[in-house]
Motif scaffolding. Structure first.
Motif, PDB file in Angstrom:
ATOM      1  N   TYR A  83       9.644   3.157   9.623  1.00 50.78           N
ATOM      2  CA  TYR A  83       8.243   3.500   9.379  1.00 50.78           C
ATOM      3  C   TYR A  83       7.345   2.290   9.619  1.00 50.78           C
ATOM      4  O   TYR A  83       6.298   2.371  10.268  1.00 50.78           O
ATOM      5  CB  TYR A  83       8.062   4.038   7.951  1.00 50.78           C
ATOM      6  N   ILE A  84       7.771   1.141   9.107  1.00 54.67           N
ATOM      7  CA  ILE A  84       6.993  -0.099   9.291  1.00 54.67           C
ATOM      8  C   ILE A  84       6.847  -0.410  10.789  1.00 54.67           C
ATOM      9  O   ILE A  84       5.758  -0.728  11.270  1.00 54.67           O
ATOM     10  CB  ILE A  84       7.690  -1.285   8.566  1.00 54.67           C
ATOM     11  N   PHE A 140      11.857 -10.525  15.015  1.00 59.49           N
ATOM     12  CA  PHE A 140      10.941 -11.187  14.089  1.00 59.49           C
ATOM     13  C   PHE A 140      10.458 -10.214  13.012  1.00 59.49           C
ATOM     14  O   PHE A 140      10.387 -10.567  11.822  1.00 59.49           O
ATOM     15  CB  PHE A 140       9.744 -11.774  14.863  1.00 59.49           C
ATOM     16  N   ILE A 141      10.148  -8.988  13.427  1.00 58.93           N
ATOM     17  CA  ILE A 141       9.679  -7.984  12.466  1.00 58.93           C
ATOM     18  C   ILE A 141      10.772  -7.711  11.421  1.00 58.93           C
ATOM     19  O   ILE A 141      10.500  -7.702  10.216  1.00 58.93           O
ATOM     20  CB  ILE A 141       9.280  -6.668  13.189  1.00 58.93           C
ATOM     21  N   SER A 182       3.671  -0.647  15.657  1.00 60.89           N
ATOM     22  CA  SER A 182       3.560  -0.346  17.083  1.00 60.89           C
ATOM     23  C   SER A 182       2.234   0.333  17.392  1.00 60.89           C
ATOM     24  O   SER A 182       1.648   0.108  18.436  1.00 60.89           O
ATOM     25  CB  SER A 182       4.740   0.484  17.574  1.00 60.89           C
ATOM     26  N   THR A 183       1.743   1.166  16.466  1.00 55.83           N
ATOM     27  CA  THR A 183       0.453   1.801  16.750  1.00 55.83           C
ATOM     28  C   THR A 183      -0.707   0.846  16.488  1.00 55.83           C
ATOM     29  O   THR A 183      -1.653   0.789  17.254  1.00 55.83           O
ATOM     30  CB  THR A 183       0.255   3.094  15.925  1.00 55.83           C
ATOM     31  N   GLU A 184      -0.586   0.033  15.455  1.00 53.73           N
ATOM     32  CA  GLU A 184      -1.743  -0.798  15.088  1.00 53.73           C
ATOM     33  C   GLU A 184      -1.864  -2.095  15.863  1.00 53.73           C
ATOM     34  O   GLU A 184      -2.952  -2.620  16.036  1.00 53.73           O
ATOM     35  CB  GLU A 184      -1.724  -1.065  13.578  1.00 53.73           C
ATOM     36  N   LYS A 192       0.799  -1.213   0.000  1.00 55.73           N
ATOM     37  CA  LYS A 192       0.000   0.000   0.000  1.00 55.73           C
ATOM     38  C   LYS A 192       0.840   1.276   0.000  1.00 55.73           C
ATOM     39  O   LYS A 192       0.473   2.266  -0.626  1.00 55.73           O
ATOM     40  CB  LYS A 192      -0.908  -0.079   1.232  1.00 55.73           C
ATOM     41  N   GLU A 193       1.955   1.258   0.688  1.00 54.08           N
ATOM     42  CA  GLU A 193       2.718   2.495   0.874  1.00 54.08           C
ATOM     43  C   GLU A 193       3.619   2.773  -0.334  1.00 54.08           C
ATOM     44  O   GLU A 193       4.109   1.855  -0.989  1.00 54.08           O
ATOM     45  CB  GLU A 193       3.592   2.398   2.124  1.00 54.08           C
ATOM     46  N   SER A 194       3.861   4.059  -0.548  1.00 47.61           N
ATOM     47  CA  SER A 194       4.811   4.425  -1.591  1.00 47.61           C
ATOM     48  C   SER A 194       6.218   4.069  -1.109  1.00 47.61           C
ATOM     49  O   SER A 194       6.451   3.976   0.092  1.00 47.61           O
ATOM     50  CB  SER A 194       4.708   5.931  -1.863  1.00 47.61           C
ATOM     51  N   PRO A 195       7.161   3.861  -2.050  1.00 49.29           N
ATOM     52  CA  PRO A 195       8.484   3.350  -1.679  1.00 49.29           C
ATOM     53  C   PRO A 195       9.162   4.129  -0.542  1.00 49.29           C
ATOM     54  O   PRO A 195       9.819   3.533   0.304  1.00 49.29           O
ATOM     55  CB  PRO A 195       9.288   3.478  -2.977  1.00 49.29           C
ATOM     56  N   GLU A 196       8.954   5.470  -0.504  1.00 53.29           N
ATOM     57  CA  GLU A 196       9.661   6.222   0.560  1.00 53.29           C
ATOM     58  C   GLU A 196       9.086   5.928   1.947  1.00 53.29           C
ATOM     59  O   GLU A 196       9.703   6.216   2.953  1.00 53.29           O
ATOM     60  CB  GLU A 196       9.687   7.729   0.270  1.00 53.29           C
TER      61      GLU A 196
END
Ligand code: MN
Length: 382
Positions: free
Chosen positions: A338-339, A363-364, A344-346, A328-332
């Motif tokens: 960011y991941i 693991f992440i 962490s929020t979701e 979904k996210e753009s390459p930047e």
């Protein structure tokens, strides 16, 4: 003392064993420090008729590894072989009499002091060529009791009935009792350190802080005297954790107990659990050497299908989420920080208790590098 590597040394030293109704697993790792100065001891079944007794210890060295290594080799023998510990042991008719609580207490103190006295006579200590010192925290587990002895700022905790029910006290120069002793010995506490330099107020070794005339060994700027605590064993005892400040700097007693308890429901390997603690602490930002010993009692949590399944679901959720973000996210917006932030929020409340996101960072990372489309300008990696 404070030198760091460009990247942490993450090789782990592991050991484990069982007996006397106990199991233990340990892990030590150098981490970001240029030197590895920690040491440890784990012995199930002690000599001199104490086969039902066990001994565990962690030593955090500073200004060299000599004293910590020597303590790991010698402290146990110094404790259990001295006159005070042997006390009124009568082995003449072949029956073993267990030492009394008082004998053990006295024997532990004598053992610490005698070991310190002995190291002081080593040529490299006499010459001042070696200025190293070490904290020491140890637990002696007898059939009826747990004896804790602490000297310095390593720490042992007891988890009983799902809670951290006991912890040793750290010996920091700013503690009122410690400060008083330091000042009475003609020293001062500055920037929370003994004479502005040493961050612990009790240790073995550190002989340059033990030269005040007219003062006994336990009245010096730095004291080798252990603080001793006794707990009656209970069927509700679950586990002990002994660790150095490389662990405790980034996890509270309650967090570590909660984390270890949750891991015990997922694996019965205490070595693996110790490794997860160390990895988690590294991800939480610990820059120090790390050592941890986990000792489990019969009342420790057992592996549960429910917990194992929940952990597998968490892993699957993480993997799915990373896949989604990468699509979904753009390459930047596809970089690892960011991941991590998005995860962490979701997934916040799904992470292991006491460990949080840090407990899953390894693991992440590996999942991210596995799933990320291969592009040329691969930056540093994990
Ligand atoms: Mn340390």
């Amino acid at each position: 003392m404070g030198a760091f590597l460009d990247k942490p040394k993450t090789d782990k030293q592991n050991k484990g064993g069982m007996g006397n109704g106990l199991r233990y697993g340990l892990c030590s790792m150098q981490g970001w420090r240029v030197e590895m100065e920690d040491a440890h001891t784990a012995v199930i079944g002690l000599p001199y008729g104490l086969k039902d007794w066990s001994f565990f210890a962690v030593f955090d060295g500073h200004a060299g590894a000599k004293v910590s290594a020597f303590c790991a080799e010698q402290l146990l023998e110094h404790i259990i072989a001295n006159e005070d510990f042997r006390g009124k042991l009568d082995v003449t008719d072949g029956t073993e009499v267990q030492p009394s609580l008082e004998d053990v207490k006295k024997g532990i103190k004598t053992g610490f002091l005698k070991l310190d006295e002995m190291m002081r006579t080593m040529p490299e200590m006499v010459s001042g060529e070696d200025k190293s010192g070490s904290t020491a925290v140890c637990c002696i587990v007898s059939p009826q009791h747990i004896f804790f002895a602490n000297c310095g700022d390593s720490r042992a905790v007891l988890c009983r009935n799902g809670k951290c029910s006991f912890a040793t006290r750290d010996h920091k120069p700013v503690n009122p009792e410690e400060k008083e002793r330091i000042q009475n010995a003609g020293g001062s506490v500055m920037i929370q350190r003994v004479n502005g330099s040493l961050a612990v107020s009790r240790a073995l070794g550190d002989f340059e802080y033990k030269n005040v005339e007219g003062k006994g060994p336990c009245e010096q700027l730095v004291s080798p005297e252990p603080e001793i605590f006794i707990e009656d064993r209970s069927p509700e005892d679950q586990f002990l954790v002994l660790a150095c400040d490389g662990i405790w700097d980034v996890m509270t007693n309650e967090e570590l107990c909660a984390f270890v308890e949750s891991r015990m429901k997922i694996t019965d390997s205490l070595e693996q659990i110790s490794n997860s603690v160390v990895d988690t602490c590294l991800y939480k930002g610990s820059r120090d050497n790390m050592s941890i010993v986990v000792v489990s009692f019969e009342g420790a949590p057992k592996v549960s299908d429910v917990a194992v399944k929940k952990e597998q679901e968490l892993d699957a959720k993480i993997e799915t989420k990373i896949r989604e973000l990468l699509l979904k996210e753009s390459p930047e917006n596809q970089d690892l920080p960011y991941i991590m932030h998005m995860l962490s929020t979701e997934l916040d409340d799904s992470f292991p208790p006491g460990g949080g996101l840090a407990a899953k960072k390894g693991f992440i990372e590996s999942t991210y590098y596995k799933l990320r489309p291969n592009d040329e300008q691969d930056d540093e990696g994990p």
